[in-house]
Design a protein around this motif. Structure first.
Motif, PDB file in Angstrom:
ATOM      1  N   ASP A 204       0.847  -1.196   0.000  1.00  0.00           N
ATOM      2  CA  ASP A 204       0.000   0.000   0.000  1.00  0.00           C
ATOM      3  C   ASP A 204       0.881   1.244   0.000  1.00  0.00           C
ATOM      4  N   SER A 205       0.267   2.392   0.130  1.00  0.00           N
ATOM      5  CA  SER A 205       1.001   3.659   0.056  1.00  0.00           C
ATOM      6  C   SER A 205       1.989   3.834   1.203  1.00  0.00           C
ATOM      7  N   GLN A 206       1.810   3.079   2.288  1.00  0.00           N
ATOM      8  CA  GLN A 206       2.760   3.118   3.402  1.00  0.00           C
ATOM      9  C   GLN A 206       3.817   2.012   3.291  1.00  0.00           C
ATOM     10  N   ILE A 207       3.914   1.404   2.084  1.00  0.00           N
ATOM     11  CA  ILE A 207       4.872   0.329   1.818  1.00  0.00           C
ATOM     12  C   ILE A 207       4.658  -0.834   2.783  1.00  0.00           C
ATOM     13  N   ARG A 208       3.405  -1.140   3.059  1.00  0.00           N
ATOM     14  CA  ARG A 208       3.082  -2.312   3.875  1.00  0.00           C
ATOM     15  C   ARG A 208       2.606  -3.429   2.944  1.00  0.00           C
ATOM     16  N   LEU A 209       3.110  -4.634   3.196  1.00  0.00           N
ATOM     17  CA  LEU A 209       2.751  -5.773   2.372  1.00  0.00           C
ATOM     18  C   LEU A 209       1.268  -6.077   2.534  1.00  0.00           C
ATOM     19  N   THR A 210       0.555  -6.092   1.434  1.00  0.00           N
ATOM     20  CA  THR A 210      -0.888  -6.346   1.502  1.00  0.00           C
ATOM     21  C   THR A 210      -1.295  -7.654   0.829  1.00  0.00           C
ATOM     22  N   GLU A 211      -0.478  -8.151  -0.101  1.00  0.00           N
ATOM     23  CA  GLU A 211      -0.898  -9.338  -0.828  1.00  0.00           C
ATOM     24  C   GLU A 211       0.312  -9.982  -1.523  1.00  0.00           C
ATOM     25  N   GLU A 212       0.286 -11.297  -1.577  1.00  0.00           N
ATOM     26  CA  GLU A 212       1.226 -12.062  -2.388  1.00  0.00           C
ATOM     27  C   GLU A 212       0.413 -12.945  -3.339  1.00  0.00           C
ATOM     28  N   TYR A 213       0.789 -12.976  -4.580  1.00  0.00           N
ATOM     29  CA  TYR A 213      -0.023 -13.753  -5.519  1.00  0.00           C
ATOM     30  C   TYR A 213       0.823 -14.248  -6.686  1.00  0.00           C
ATOM     31  N   LYS A 214       0.260 -15.192  -7.406  1.00  0.00           N
ATOM     32  CA  LYS A 214       0.857 -15.715  -8.630  1.00  0.00           C
ATOM     33  C   LYS A 214      -0.165 -15.636  -9.752  1.00  0.00           C
ATOM     34  N   LYS A 215       0.288 -15.241 -10.911  1.00  0.00           N
ATOM     35  CA  LYS A 215      -0.529 -15.285 -12.114  1.00  0.00           C
ATOM     36  C   LYS A 215       0.156 -16.197 -13.125  1.00  0.00           C
ATOM     37  N   ARG A 216      -0.646 -17.011 -13.810  1.00  0.00           N
ATOM     38  CA  ARG A 216      -0.102 -17.964 -14.763  1.00  0.00           C
ATOM     39  C   ARG A 216      -0.716 -17.742 -16.142  1.00  0.00           C
ATOM     40  N   ASN A 217       0.081 -18.025 -17.127  1.00  0.00           N
ATOM     41  CA  ASN A 217      -0.393 -17.899 -18.494  1.00  0.00           C
ATOM     42  C   ASN A 217       0.419 -18.857 -19.370  1.00  0.00           C
ATOM     43  N   LEU A 218      -0.056 -19.139 -20.564  1.00  0.00           N
ATOM     44  CA  LEU A 218       0.667 -19.977 -21.509  1.00  0.00           C
ATOM     45  C   LEU A 218       1.173 -19.117 -22.659  1.00  0.00           C
ATOM     46  N   ASN A 219       2.483 -19.143 -22.873  1.00  0.00           N
ATOM     47  CA  ASN A 219       3.081 -18.455 -24.004  1.00  0.00           C
ATOM     48  C   ASN A 219       3.227 -19.425 -25.171  1.00  0.00           C
ATOM     49  N   MET A 220       3.040 -18.938 -26.372  1.00  0.00           N
ATOM     50  CA  MET A 220       3.161 -19.771 -27.574  1.00  0.00           C
ATOM     51  C   MET A 220       4.161 -19.131 -28.526  1.00  0.00           C
ATOM     52  N   GLY A 221       4.803 -19.973 -29.335  1.00  0.00           N
ATOM     53  CA  GLY A 221       5.799 -19.443 -30.261  1.00  0.00           C
ATOM     54  C   GLY A 221       6.010 -20.355 -31.446  1.00  0.00           C
ATOM     55  N   ILE A 222       7.062 -20.051 -32.189  1.00  0.00           N
ATOM     56  CA  ILE A 222       7.439 -20.858 -33.355  1.00  0.00           C
ATOM     57  C   ILE A 222       8.960 -20.829 -33.468  1.00  0.00           C
ATOM     58  N   ASN A 223       9.555 -21.994 -33.738  1.00  0.00           N
ATOM     59  CA  ASN A 223      11.010 -22.110 -33.834  1.00  0.00           C
ATOM     60  C   ASN A 223      11.406 -22.848 -35.101  1.00  0.00           C
ATOM     61  N   LEU A 224      12.527 -22.454 -35.667  1.00  0.00           N
ATOM     62  CA  LEU A 224      13.191 -23.233 -36.711  1.00  0.00           C
ATOM     63  C   LEU A 224      14.408 -23.896 -36.081  1.00  0.00           C
ATOM     64  N   THR A 225      14.562 -25.198 -36.287  1.00  0.00           N
ATOM     65  CA  THR A 225      15.624 -25.933 -35.607  1.00  0.00           C
ATOM     66  C   THR A 225      16.429 -26.770 -36.597  1.00  0.00           C
ATOM     67  N   VAL A 226      17.662 -27.075 -36.205  1.00  0.00           N
ATOM     68  CA  VAL A 226      18.498 -28.034 -36.921  1.00  0.00           C
ATOM     69  C   VAL A 226      19.115 -28.947 -35.864  1.00  0.00           C
ATOM     70  N   ALA A 227      19.149 -30.243 -36.154  1.00  0.00           N
ATOM     71  CA  ALA A 227      19.649 -31.206 -35.182  1.00  0.00           C
ATOM     72  C   ALA A 227      20.535 -32.233 -35.867  1.00  0.00           C
ATOM     73  N   PHE A 228      21.473 -32.794 -35.077  1.00  0.00           N
ATOM     74  CA  PHE A 228      22.402 -33.812 -35.569  1.00  0.00           C
ATOM     75  C   PHE A 228      22.297 -35.053 -34.703  1.00  0.00           C
ATOM     76  N   HIS A 229      22.329 -36.224 -35.346  1.00  0.00           N
ATOM     77  CA  HIS A 229      22.201 -37.504 -34.654  1.00  0.00           C
ATOM     78  C   HIS A 229      23.557 -38.214 -34.618  1.00  0.00           C
ATOM     79  N   ILE A 230      23.840 -38.820 -33.468  1.00  0.00           N
ATOM     80  CA  ILE A 230      25.053 -39.621 -33.307  1.00  0.00           C
ATOM     81  C   ILE A 230      24.618 -41.006 -32.878  1.00  0.00           C
ATOM     82  N   LYS A 231      24.863 -42.014 -33.715  1.00  0.00           N
ATOM     83  CA  LYS A 231      24.508 -43.389 -33.385  1.00  0.00           C
ATOM     84  C   LYS A 231      25.445 -43.924 -32.320  1.00  0.00           C
ATOM     85  N   LEU A 232      24.874 -44.604 -31.317  1.00  0.00           N
ATOM     86  CA  LEU A 232      25.670 -45.140 -30.205  1.00  0.00           C
ATOM     87  C   LEU A 232      25.785 -46.663 -30.329  1.00  0.00           C
TER      88      LEU A 232
END
Length: 232
Positions: A204-232
């Motif tokens: 609040d205006s007196q710098i007193r803790l009034t609340e603790e909270y969490k907000k959640r959301n899902l972010n979405m995107g797109i990626n271009l990738t390159v990968a290399f395989h090593i046979k074991l």
């Protein structure tokens, strides 16, 4: 008449010979194609190193539903898995992922996941579809502070302060499509879905803790990738 009979017999014989040769050639080509596919897409364990060459994440600003932020992302992933047969791959992996905007702030996370992929070999290449499913561990978030001005019912104004930290933490899902070449190189297009968390403290205006909270959301995107395989 005997000559005509001999001619008919010779023609029939030639047809039989050509038929047998055609069958033998077809069988030989089929065997070569099968052996080629098997040589390029064999069963066994392998190590896969993937690099995100270009990525974008669309993120919601949890302070405002109308604001969308586009951030750039890059990273590197290491998978250990098994090519069960030429159509099925499964494994476990971990990825170090960064995303950032035009400022110096950067999100760093460590997704841990299991991966399944279905391949469709065509000679030396194999189109594939896959899915990664796991949990994203926060390594570094972005801290900040802000304040809002509110008007109470009695007409007086007051300030509300926030200290917050934004993190890429929680559910991690990434469907993917791509092309595998000779069981050595993958060229992929992925659609990451990552949970985004804001952990905040309100004062609040007196710098007193009034609340603790969490907000959640899902972010979405797109990626271009390159990968290399090593046979074991």
């Amino acid at each position: 008449i005997p000559n005509i009979a001999i001619t008919k017999q010779s023609r029939q014989g030639m047809r039989k010979i050509f038929t047998i040769l055609f069958a033998l050639c077809t069988a030989h080509l089929s065997a070569q194609e099968a052996s080629s596919e098997e040589s390029y897409f064999t069963e066994g364990y392998e190590l896969r190193i993937e690099r995100i060459t270009l990525g974008f994440i669309v993120s919601d600003d949890l302070s405002s539903r109308d604001f969308k932020e586009v951030t750039f992302s890059h990273g590197i992933a290491v998978d250990f898995g098994r090519q069960h047969n030429k159509h099925l791959y499964y494994g476990l992996g971990v990825e170090l992922r960064n995303r950032f905007d035009d400022s110096d702030d950067m999100y760093v996370s460590l997704p841990v996941y299991t991966e399944f992929r279905s391949c469709f070999p065509i000679k030396k290449t194999a189109p594939y579809v896959g899915m990664k499913l796991g949990y994203s561990i926060n390594i570094k978030g972005i801290e900040g502070e802000r304040y809002d001005l509110f008007q109470r019912q009695d007409g007086k104004w007051f300030h509300k302060y926030y200290d917050y930290e934004d993190k890429d933490k929680g559910l991690y899902v990434e469907p993917t499509i791509g092309l595998r070449i000779k069981q050595v190189v993958d060229l992929g297009l992925t659609l990451p879905i990552v949970q985004f968390v804001r952990e905040a403290e309100t004062y609040d205006s007196q710098i007193r803790l009034t609340e603790e909270y969490k907000k959640r959301n899902l972010n979405m995107g797109i990626n271009l990738t390159v990968a290399f395989h090593i046979k074991l």
